[in-house]
Scaffold this motif. Structure first.
Motif, PDB file in Angstrom:
ATOM      1  N   LEU A 123      22.381  40.891  36.750  1.00 56.36           N
ATOM      2  CA  LEU A 123      23.158  42.006  36.193  1.00 56.36           C
ATOM      3  C   LEU A 123      24.296  41.501  35.313  1.00 56.36           C
ATOM      4  N   ALA A 124      24.931  40.415  35.735  1.00 56.40           N
ATOM      5  CA  ALA A 124      26.076  39.865  34.994  1.00 56.40           C
ATOM      6  C   ALA A 124      25.671  39.338  33.628  1.00 56.40           C
ATOM      7  N   GLU A 125      24.395  39.027  33.441  1.00 51.51           N
ATOM      8  CA  GLU A 125      23.933  38.478  32.158  1.00 51.51           C
ATOM      9  C   GLU A 125      24.179  39.432  30.986  1.00 51.51           C
ATOM     10  N   GLY A 126      24.244  40.733  31.262  1.00 45.49           N
ATOM     11  CA  GLY A 126      24.423  41.701  30.183  1.00 45.49           C
ATOM     12  C   GLY A 126      25.860  42.146  29.964  1.00 45.49           C
ATOM     13  N   GLU A 154      31.918  40.443  26.820  1.00 43.68           N
ATOM     14  CA  GLU A 154      32.722  39.227  26.931  1.00 43.68           C
ATOM     15  C   GLU A 154      33.840  39.380  27.964  1.00 43.68           C
ATOM     16  N   ASP A 155      34.448  40.568  28.013  1.00 48.74           N
ATOM     17  CA  ASP A 155      35.534  40.816  28.961  1.00 48.74           C
ATOM     18  C   ASP A 155      35.063  41.592  30.189  1.00 48.74           C
ATOM     19  N   GLY A 156      33.751  41.643  30.385  1.00 51.81           N
ATOM     20  CA  GLY A 156      33.190  42.439  31.475  1.00 51.81           C
ATOM     21  C   GLY A 156      33.330  41.775  32.834  1.00 51.81           C
ATOM     22  N   ILE A 157      33.165  42.601  33.894  1.00 47.06           N
ATOM     23  CA  ILE A 157      33.267  42.106  35.267  1.00 47.06           C
ATOM     24  C   ILE A 157      32.285  42.850  36.156  1.00 47.06           C
ATOM     25  N   ILE A 158      31.758  42.154  37.142  1.00 47.51           N
ATOM     26  CA  ILE A 158      30.932  42.774  38.171  1.00 47.51           C
ATOM     27  C   ILE A 158      31.632  42.613  39.513  1.00 47.51           C
ATOM     28  N   HIS A 159      31.918  43.726  40.158  1.00 46.38           N
ATOM     29  CA  HIS A 159      32.425  43.728  41.523  1.00 46.38           C
ATOM     30  C   HIS A 159      31.214  43.783  42.446  1.00 46.38           C
ATOM     31  N   THR A 160      31.119  42.833  43.359  1.00 45.64           N
ATOM     32  CA  THR A 160      29.980  42.809  44.274  1.00 45.64           C
ATOM     33  C   THR A 160      30.457  42.765  45.723  1.00 45.64           C
ATOM     34  N   ILE A 161      29.838  43.589  46.555  1.00 49.67           N
ATOM     35  CA  ILE A 161      30.283  43.793  47.938  1.00 49.67           C
ATOM     36  C   ILE A 161      29.228  43.248  48.901  1.00 49.67           C
ATOM     37  N   GLU A 162      29.660  42.405  49.844  1.00 50.81           N
ATOM     38  CA  GLU A 162      28.766  41.846  50.856  1.00 50.81           C
ATOM     39  C   GLU A 162      29.426  41.938  52.227  1.00 50.81           C
ATOM     40  N   GLU A 167      30.033  32.920  36.213  1.00 48.15           N
ATOM     41  CA  GLU A 167      30.833  32.809  37.447  1.00 48.15           C
ATOM     42  C   GLU A 167      32.171  33.538  37.333  1.00 48.15           C
ATOM     43  N   LYS A 168      32.865  33.397  36.200  1.00 49.03           N
ATOM     44  CA  LYS A 168      34.195  33.972  36.055  1.00 49.03           C
ATOM     45  C   LYS A 168      34.173  35.488  35.897  1.00 49.03           C
ATOM     46  N   LYS A 169      32.987  36.052  35.712  1.00 44.84           N
ATOM     47  CA  LYS A 169      32.864  37.506  35.567  1.00 44.84           C
ATOM     48  C   LYS A 169      32.532  38.194  36.897  1.00 44.84           C
ATOM     49  N   ILE A 170      32.420  37.401  37.969  1.00 46.19           N
ATOM     50  CA  ILE A 170      32.013  37.936  39.272  1.00 46.19           C
ATOM     51  C   ILE A 170      33.207  38.008  40.206  1.00 46.19           C
ATOM     52  N   LYS A 171      33.483  39.201  40.713  1.00 43.27           N
ATOM     53  CA  LYS A 171      34.556  39.419  41.683  1.00 43.27           C
ATOM     54  C   LYS A 171      33.924  39.787  43.017  1.00 43.27           C
ATOM     55  N   GLN A 172      34.070  38.905  44.012  1.00 43.51           N
ATOM     56  CA  GLN A 172      33.451  39.122  45.313  1.00 43.51           C
ATOM     57  C   GLN A 172      34.373  39.894  46.258  1.00 43.51           C
ATOM     58  N   HIS A 173      33.749  40.777  47.055  1.00 50.15           N
ATOM     59  CA  HIS A 173      34.451  41.514  48.103  1.00 50.15           C
ATOM     60  C   HIS A 173      33.625  41.399  49.384  1.00 50.15           C
ATOM     61  N   PHE A 174      34.282  41.108  50.498  1.00 56.93           N
ATOM     62  CA  PHE A 174      33.584  40.992  51.775  1.00 56.93           C
ATOM     63  C   PHE A 174      34.114  42.026  52.749  1.00 56.93           C
ATOM     64  N   GLY A 175      33.189  42.722  53.415  1.00 61.33           N
ATOM     65  CA  GLY A 175      33.572  43.726  54.401  1.00 61.33           C
ATOM     66  C   GLY A 175      32.680  44.946  54.305  1.00 61.33           C
TER      67      GLY A 175
END
Length: 212
Positions: free
Chosen positions: A75-78, A81-89, A108-116
């Motif tokens: 998903l992050a491939e598309g 340039e300033d985009g971000i993906i929030h992903t929840i696990e 890597e720098k476009k991925i924001k991880q959230h746990f919970g």
């Protein structure tokens, strides 16, 4: 679970974009080290997600259910340039593996991880005008997640829900709780006039929803 004939699936796999080397590695790692590795999106579905993302050119993506990060990267491939993906696990034990997987990529720098717990994280997440939501977590809460994120998605945005054909059971005679849950989801979305929708018979079924 592959809905399509294995020969047809093999043909599709060889006639789409090649699987990036980093994703080949993540695929192997997942099958070697993680329980229920079949939850991984895999080559063909991954290229479908990547294509949808590249066609949308999203600035903001929300993924519910990271697992080992395969779909996250697709998903992050598309992203812009300033985009971000929030992903929840929900499973924090996957954090070290996820960090190592994301470091293999140029997103890597476009991925924001959230746990919970996803419900709480979604409630606390101060985002609007989401371009794409990918729901691939605990299946019993699909409708809940849909309702929680709906107002956060922009008009014209996509909501994608995985596994909606549920091993083919939704159009069979099975009546277990999980199957009935997916039937309810599919029926409710089919009758929702706020969206356009279709099911792609990719792997276990992808429900593609476009908010009007």
């Amino acid at each position: 679970m592959e809905i399509l004939d294995v020969t047809l699936q093999s043909y599709l796999d060889t006639h789409c974009e090649p699987e990036p080397e980093a994703l080949k590695f993540i695929n192997r790692e997942t099958y070697l080290k993680v329980l229920k590795p079949n939850m991984l999106s895999g080559h063909y579905q991954g290229r479908v997600l990547s294509m949808l993302s590249k066609m949308t050119q999203p600035r903001l993506i929300l993924e519910i259910g990271t697992f080992t990060g395969y779909a996250t990267i697709c998903l992050a491939e598309g992203l812009t340039e300033d985009g971000i993906i929030h992903t929840i696990e929900v499973n924090r034990e996957l954090e070290e593996m996820l960090n190592s997987h994301f470091k293999l990529t140029n997103v890597e720098k476009k991925i924001k991880q959230h746990f919970g717990e996803a419900t709480q994280i979604i409630a606390d997440l101060d985002v609007t005008n989401i371009d794409i939501v990918f729901i691939d977590a605990d299946k019993k809460n699909n409708l809940l997640y849909f309702d929680l994120i709906f107002d956060k998605v922009r008009s014209g945005g996509l909501i994608i829900i995985d596994n909606v054909l549920w091993k083919g059971k939704v159009y069979g005679t099975d009546n277990d709780a999980d199957t009935e849950s997916f039937r309810k989801l599919n029926d409710q979305i089919a009758n929702d006039t706020r969206v356009e929708k279709l099911i792609l018979p990719v792997r276990d079924g992808l429900l593609i929803i476009r908010k009007r």
